[in-house]
Each structure stands twice: as C-alpha cells, then as structure tokens.
Enzyme design. Structure first.
Site, PDB file in Angstrom:
ATOM      1  CG  HIS A 164      -0.702  -0.059   2.493  1.00  0.00           C
ATOM      2  ND1 HIS A 164      -0.461   1.896   3.154  1.00  0.00           N
ATOM      3  CD2 HIS A 164       0.425  -0.712   3.207  1.00  0.00           C
ATOM      4  CE1 HIS A 164      -0.022   1.483   4.411  1.00  0.00           C
ATOM      5  NE2 HIS A 164      -0.001  -0.129   4.606  1.00  0.00           N
TER       6      HIS A 164
ATOM      7  CG  ASP B  82       1.654   1.789   8.135  1.00  0.00           C
ATOM      8  OD1 ASP B  82       1.923   0.494   7.019  1.00  0.00           O
ATOM      9  OD2 ASP B  82       1.462   1.597   9.234  1.00  0.00           O
TER      10      ASP B  82
ATOM     11  CD  GLU C  29      -2.881  -0.515   5.376  1.00  0.00           C
ATOM     12  OE1 GLU C  29      -3.438  -2.321   5.706  1.00  0.00           O
ATOM     13  OE2 GLU C  29      -3.165  -0.030   4.991  1.00  0.00           O
ATOM     14  CD  GLU C  30      -2.010   2.859   6.952  1.00  0.00           C
ATOM     15  OE1 GLU C  30      -2.549   2.564   8.271  1.00  0.00           O
ATOM     16  OE2 GLU C  30      -0.476   2.854   7.326  1.00  0.00           O
TER      17      GLU C  30
ATOM     18  CG  ASP D 255       1.582  -3.010   5.072  1.00  0.00           C
ATOM     19  OD1 ASP D 255       2.165  -2.386   5.573  1.00  0.00           O
ATOM     20  OD2 ASP D 255       0.476  -3.563   5.435  1.00  0.00           O
TER      21      ASP D 255
ATOM     22  CG  HIS E 187      -0.802   4.431  12.181  1.00  0.00           C
ATOM     23  ND1 HIS E 187      -1.630   3.261  12.346  1.00  0.00           N
ATOM     24  CD2 HIS E 187      -0.365   3.973  10.979  1.00  0.00           C
ATOM     25  CE1 HIS E 187      -1.730   2.817  10.797  1.00  0.00           C
ATOM     26  NE2 HIS E 187      -0.879   2.737  10.949  1.00  0.00           N
TER      27      HIS E 187
END
Length: 539
Positions: free
Chosen positions: A266, A278, A311-312, A344, A444
């Site tokens: 992603h 990420d 994706e998130e 990922d 994140h």
C-alpha cells in the site's frame, strides 16, 4: 454483502518433478532471469533513494501521504514516472473512499487515571449524541468476547457502555452484538500488549460508538467492576467525507498472462505522518524489484505490481481491485493470478523477520486459507532456511491487503517486520533489538520517517523478495490439478517451541545452484491448485 461463487480449477505455478530432480543433482533449471542475480541488483541503496523521494514528498505536502491528499498524488506520480522510464505502462484504477474525521473525543472513567491517550476510536465508528454520554455504567457480557447474542444472555446492557475483549470475531460483530443487547457504546480491550487500532469496516446503523483500549486498561476496569459499579463518560463526534483515490497497477512487458505472479504494497500513509516504514518501505521495495526485473530479459510468467490506495482506512484499494477483477471477468479472471505476495512494513526499527503463517504452524488463522498459500509461504521460508536466516511466523489474520485475495480463493503470503506488537526476549535472541517495546515505536506517528528505517531488516527482506519473485517468474510448469510435493534437498526446518524456524542441520549442504536458480523446486508444484469457494466480506 456475501456473494457465493462457484469453485473452479486454477492454473498455477509449480516446478515439475523433472526440474525438482535436476535441482537435487545440483543442476539449476534454465531461467530467463537468475534469482541470485536479481537479488544482487535489488539494493538497499536504491530502495532508500526511493524512500527519500517519498519523505521529500511528505515534507512538501503537510507531512503525510494519506489517501485523497496532495501527498498521495505526488507519491503516485513518482511511482508512475519511475516505472514508465523503465518500460512499464502503469495504469490508475480509481475508486471512491470514505474518510472519517474525529472532530472531538474524550473518554473518562470515574476514579481511574489511565495513560494518555486513553483509547483510540475505531475507524468508521458512529459518534455519540451531541454532548456525549455521561455517567453510564460499564457492563461485561457473560462471555468476555461478546460476539453473539448468546454471549450477552443474562446481562442487562441497556443504557450501559459495554466492555469486551478483542478476539474470535470482528470488531464490527462485537459492536453490533453489544448494541443489540442495548449498550450505548463499546470499549474493546486488546488481547495482547500494545494499542488497539481497528476498523469497523463501514459505518452501519447496527453499530454503537466503539473505542479500542489497551489490554492493561481493560484488566484494570475488570478489576474495578469486580469491586462495584464503574461509571464512564464518552464524547465522540465525527464526520465522513467521500473522496476519489486510486491504485496503480503495472505488468511486466513479457510473460504469460494466465499465470500471473502478483506483488502488492500500500502506497498511502496515515494522516499523522509520512509513513516511510508504513508503508513506504514495501512500496519502494516492490518498485525497485520491478525496475530490476524489467532489465532482466523475457519472463515465463507475467509479474504484476500493485500500489494500493486507501489501505489505512480499511484495505479499500485491494478490495476494489479484486472485486473489479471478478465483476469484469468472473472466476476466469481470478484464476489468472497464481499467487499474491504482500509487503506491508519491511524495515521496522525494532524488527523481526516474519512470514505470514499460512500453514498455521504457530497461529490458527481466523480466516479460510486458500490452497496454495502454504506453498507461497514455503517459497519465502525455504529461502531464509537456505541462507541461515532465522525467521518467525506472523499471524495469517487478514489485517493487510492480502485479505481480499484470500477471500477470493487466491493463494497469498508475504513478509512483515512488525508494527505494534511488543518484542519478546526470544525474538531479541533471534534478531537483536530491544525487548519490551513495540517493533515499530513510530507506528502511525509523525516519527515514521526516513531516519527510523532499519536498513538491516530492509536488506534481509529485499533478498527474499527479489529471489522468490524471480524464481516464480521463471516457473515453466502449469497444469490443471494439484501436483505432488517433492522435497529435493533437505528435511523440513526445525520448529522450536517458540515457533522460531532455524536452518535445518543439512542446510549447509544446499548447493549454490539450488539457491541461485531453483528455490521454488522445493515446492514441486504445490502452487498448482484448485480455488476455494469465493466470497466477499468486511473485516
């Protein structure tokens, strides 16, 4: 909506027995691209250069590359221009995505002072009424997982806030079951260390406002409830906007198109940071594999690369791709994909080397595992065993973009260096790093930047990605049915009590010819398979 689809025979990848026997004798099968050569040409320096481009893009676009933003658009342009210069013809696949914004959020428990922040609203959670919920009692179901009406039998949840454990069923099922029992909101506590960031999949009327909390916080609240009533306040205000975003798809110019090897990562980040691990790491890694594969001559099988959008916010891009593939071509279109490889997060600072556990040797999968996934997993694990690289399993739990593929009956596996799981002493013994903190402490957050990429983890994963991709792209056998499994070299690797997989005692005798050109021979046709019944569901 669940749609049943008929079973169909799949044409798949698998080295034939003759090739396997040739490898046993130390003779590498003929190959258009040498796996060892591709592995050498896919370098850390090149991937880090791509990551620097993604970092610069995030810096110039508000600090992130989230779906629907200028940062995502600029990231896509970089991928597209780089692919085009290498001879690819990348295409955008557009779709609409719902983006949720949390406008206000507070959670307080009378007499309890948790760590800050306290809880994370689930993606697509409904909001509370304006002004919030005040002085509502916490209640727990009869069965702690709270997945069904039976779990709530005998519990008066009317006008309460439900406290349930993560596990067994989806977050949406827990939220709906609690709401059906009368609960006004739901707190789901983690069943492992680390924060609980989840999605309800879509905002639907049967759901209640839902928040994820730490395992330790859940245990504290259960202890408090054992000593008497516990009152809570929750204010959660939110809104949802729809935006147009897209995937990027690119096929190698050569290779048969009925036996496609597919790699995906992603491209979007979260709104809180640049997302360089990420998932800039996976995106940059498959980009460099694509570039070097284009310079490798003709391929036996098409290799398809995908950079997923959104994706998130719920694995939306990959789900759209698989749904569109079925809607436009039915089972025949799905059957052209021999296997899907997912990447990922492959450069986590406090890393592990892990492979999706399709054979369920360590973790029971909460989803049906398509036939052929075990062989795809073995392609990676056999590579690691052959070079003496320790590895562990990561749960085949459909929490990344391979979810849509396995729900459609397409075999899948992939690599992962860790996110918000806490690293154990056993894992430190295998991979180094720091015990007791999560594998990506910047997960994140704005600190997920290029300064926190672990190049050692990246180097290990790039070797596996390049080698396995080349070997699968070379595979010349494709027949209907399921081929027998033949082990041409060595016994299965040792599996310790902790689920760690180490090089078998005979591993040092594996020939360079086998490692260079025939690693997939170990599978001996195991990726030639019959597709499982296909269905679509929200996780």
């Amino acid at each position: 909506m669940t749609t049943s689809r008929p079973r169909a025979t799949r044409i798949g990848i698998g080295i034939g027995i003759g090739a396997a026997l040739a490898v046993t004798a130390g003779i590498a099968p003929a190959a258009a691209v040498d796996p060892a050569d591709l592995e050498e040409r896919v370098t850390v320096d090149a991937v880090v250069a791509h990551l620097q481009q993604l970092q610069d893009i995030a810096d110039a676009n508000g600090g992130n590359r989230a779906a629907g933003t200028s940062g995502y658009e600029a990231s896509a342009v970089y991928i597209e221009q780089t692919l085009t210069a290498a001879g690819y013809t990348p295409e955008r696949q557009y779709f609409d995505a719902d983006l949720q914004t949390i406008d206000a959020y507070t959670l307080t428990i009378d007499g309890y002072t948790p760590a800050d922040p306290f809880g994370i609203p689930m993606e697509f959670t409904p909001g509370t009424p304006v002004g919030g919920l005040s002085d509502l009692p916490l209640v727990t179901p009869t069965a702690p997982l709270g997945c069904t009406a039976d779990d709530w039998a005998g519990t008066d949840a009317a006008g309460a806030i439900a406290l349930v454990s993560r596990g067994s069923c989806s977050f949406a099922e827990k939220s709906a079951a609690a709401a059906a029992a009368g609960a006004e909101a739901v707190l789901i506590y983690n069943n492992e260390a680390g924060p609980l960031q989840g999605t309800l999949g879509a905002q639907t009327p049967e759901l209640a406002p839902t928040v994820g909390i730490l395992q330790s916080e859940g245990q504290d609240l259960l202890t408090a409830l054992a000593n008497g009533p516990v009152l809570a306040d929750l204010d959660l205000q939110q809104h949802i906007d729809s935006v147009e975003t897209f995937n990027i798809i690119a096929d190698t110019p050569t290779g048969r198109d009925d036996n496609v090897v597919m790699l995906g990562a992603h491209l979007d980040s979260v709104e809180d940071g640049p997302g360089i691990n990420d998932n800039g790491s996976g995106s940059a890694a498959i980009l460099e594999v694509a570039l070097q594969l284009a310079a490798s001559g003709e391929l036996e099988n098409t290799v398809r690369f995908a950079w997923w959008g959104a994706e998130e916010i719920g694995l939306l891009g990959s789900a759209h791709y698989v749904d569109d593939l079925y809607e436009t071509g039915g089972d025949a279109a799905l059957e052209t994909i021999a296997t899907y490889l997912n990447f990922d997060m492959v450069a986590s600072p406090n890393y592990v080397i892990s492979v999706y556990d399709a054979d369920q040797s360590t973790y029971e999968a909460p989803v049906e595992v398509p036939e052929g996934s075990i062989a795809t997993e073995a392609a990676f694990t056999s590579y690691f065993d052959a070079i003496g690289q320790p590895w562990i399993d990561t749960a085949f739990d459909a929490r990344s973009d391979y979810n849509a593929f396995i729900l459609a009956g397409i075999p899948a596996s992939g690599l992962f260096t860790g996110a918000d799981d806490v690293k154990t002493a056993e894992q430190v013994a295998l991979f180094g790093g720091t015990e007791g903190i999560i594998m990506d402490p910047n997960y994140h957050t704005p600190a997920d930047d290029i300064s926190n990429i672990n190049v050692d983890a990246l180097r290990i994963m790039l070797g596996a990605m390049a080698h396995v991709t080349a070997a699968l792209a070379n595979d010349t056998s494709a027949v209907n049915g399921v081929a027998p499994i033949v082990d041409p070299v060595a016994p299965a690797p040792e599996v310790t009590e902790e689920g760690d997989h180490l090089l078998a005692a005979s591993g040092s005798e594996i020939s360079g010819a086998w490692l260079g050109g025939g690693i997939v021979a170990l599978l001996a046709g195991a990726l030639v398979l019959a597709a499982a019944a296909r269905r679509r569901r929200t996780v």
